[in-house]
Scaffold this active site. Structure first.
Site, mmCIF file in Angstrom:
data_model
loop_
_atom_site.group_PDB
_atom_site.id
_atom_site.type_symbol
_atom_site.label_atom_id
_atom_site.label_comp_id
_atom_site.label_asym_id
_atom_site.label_seq_id
_atom_site.Cartn_x
_atom_site.Cartn_y
_atom_site.Cartn_z
ATOM 1 N N ARG A 21 -9.348 7.852 -4.439
ATOM 2 C CA ARG A 21 -9.448 6.630 -5.249
ATOM 3 C C ARG A 21 -8.718 5.453 -4.621
ATOM 4 N NH1 ARG A 21 -7.693 8.891 -10.528
ATOM 5 N NH2 ARG A 21 -7.577 10.855 -9.415
ATOM 6 N N GLU B 3 4.284 19.467 -7.789
ATOM 7 C CA GLU B 3 4.969 20.169 -8.882
ATOM 8 C C GLU B 3 5.074 21.667 -8.541
ATOM 9 O OE1 GLU B 3 3.029 19.344 -12.531
ATOM 10 O OE2 GLU B 3 4.549 20.382 -13.738
HETATM 11 P P1 AMP Z 1 1.748 10.600 -7.932
HETATM 12 O O1 AMP Z 1 1.792 11.190 -6.554
HETATM 13 O O2 AMP Z 1 2.323 11.474 -8.984
HETATM 14 O O3 AMP Z 1 2.285 9.185 -7.968
HETATM 15 O O4 AMP Z 1 0.212 10.533 -8.334
HETATM 16 C C1 AMP Z 1 -0.601 9.541 -7.788
HETATM 17 C C2 AMP Z 1 -1.965 10.055 -7.446
HETATM 18 O O5 AMP Z 1 -2.476 10.972 -8.404
HETATM 19 C C3 AMP Z 1 -2.920 8.887 -7.395
HETATM 20 O O6 AMP Z 1 -3.686 9.024 -6.213
HETATM 21 C C4 AMP Z 1 -3.757 9.002 -8.638
HETATM 22 O O7 AMP Z 1 -5.118 8.857 -8.317
HETATM 23 C C5 AMP Z 1 -3.493 10.384 -9.213
HETATM 24 N N1 AMP Z 1 -2.973 10.369 -10.592
HETATM 25 C C6 AMP Z 1 -1.740 10.747 -10.992
HETATM 26 N N2 AMP Z 1 -1.607 10.670 -12.316
HETATM 27 C C7 AMP Z 1 -2.787 10.202 -12.784
HETATM 28 C C8 AMP Z 1 -3.290 9.903 -14.090
HETATM 29 N N3 AMP Z 1 -2.546 10.049 -15.195
HETATM 30 N N4 AMP Z 1 -4.557 9.432 -14.191
HETATM 31 C C9 AMP Z 1 -5.314 9.271 -13.087
HETATM 32 N N5 AMP Z 1 -4.908 9.547 -11.841
HETATM 33 C C10 AMP Z 1 -3.661 10.015 -11.679
#
Ligand code: AMP
Length: 181
Positions: A67, A104
């Site tokens: 995305r 996680e």
């Molecule tokens: P993080 O590494 O936890 O910051 O997660 C970021 C990545 O996971 C991004 O590439 C987002 O596309 C996806 N992501 C994480 N949480 C969500 C959410 N609640 N809704 C949609 N995409 C998410």
């Protein structure tokens, strides 16, 4: 923020739908597909991102699959700079540089072509959502491993209550929309 921008942000916000318990229980998934289906509002999204990051003077945009590509490519086009895809292992041809990062449960890995960045180039990282910050901080590490300098990060949406920006303390963080709880 002008009144016009506030109205555009409202339109963008309306087209990001929350899907409870996807892809697993407890996750409030932010579905951007309604936004992608609306060319006018998607165009406004890219224009607003552009106005936030224009003054950074980035040489290149880098973004993680998948995305991040959706926002990174049109933003790079608007800024008239190149785009570098950051991918899961085994997807890019030729020599690559990789970084492993904690999830996680377990670990994940991302890669970039080893000739994608020249030392000292200014890189803007782009993704759709900033959640825990794990993905974007791994992208920063990858860029820095290649001698690039991350001068900023840009997101459609920041889940601010997860404090993901603390994982990239030296980076400017731009997000069009923020969720605080
Ligand atoms: P993080 O590494 O936890 O910051 O997660 C970021 C990545 O996971 C991004 O590439 C987002 O596309 C996806 N992501 C994480 N949480 C969500 C959410 N609640 N809704 C949609 N995409 C998410």
């Amino acid at each position: 923020m002008t009144e016009q921008n506030t109205e555009a942000l409202d339109r963008i916000d309306q087209l990001i739908h929350t899907v409870a318990d996807f892809p697993k229980p407890g996750i409030q998934f932010k579905d951007i597909t309604p936004l992608l289906a609306c060319p006018k509002t998607f165009g406004e999204t890219i224009e607003l991102m552009e106005s936030q990051v224009l003054s950074l003077g980035a040489d290149l945009i880098a973004a993680p699959e998948s995305r991040g590509f959706i926002f990174g490519v049109p933003l790079a086009q608007s800024l008239d700079i190149g785009f570098i895809p950051i991918r899961k292992p085994g997807k890019l041809p030729g020599e690559t540089v990789s970084v492993e990062y904690e999830l996680e449960y377990g670990t994940d890995k991302i890669e970039m072509r080893s000739n994608a960045i020249q030392p000292g180039q200014k890189i803007l990282l782009v993704d759709d959502v900033l959640a825990t910050g794990g993905t974007i901080s791994a992208c920063q590490e990858l860029v820095e491993k290649m001698g690039g300098v991350v001068i900023g990060t840009c997101f459609l949406l920041e889940l601010a209550f997860l404090e993901g920006r603390n994982k990239i303390p030296d980076c400017e963080v731009f997000s069009l929309l923020e969720i605080n709880d």
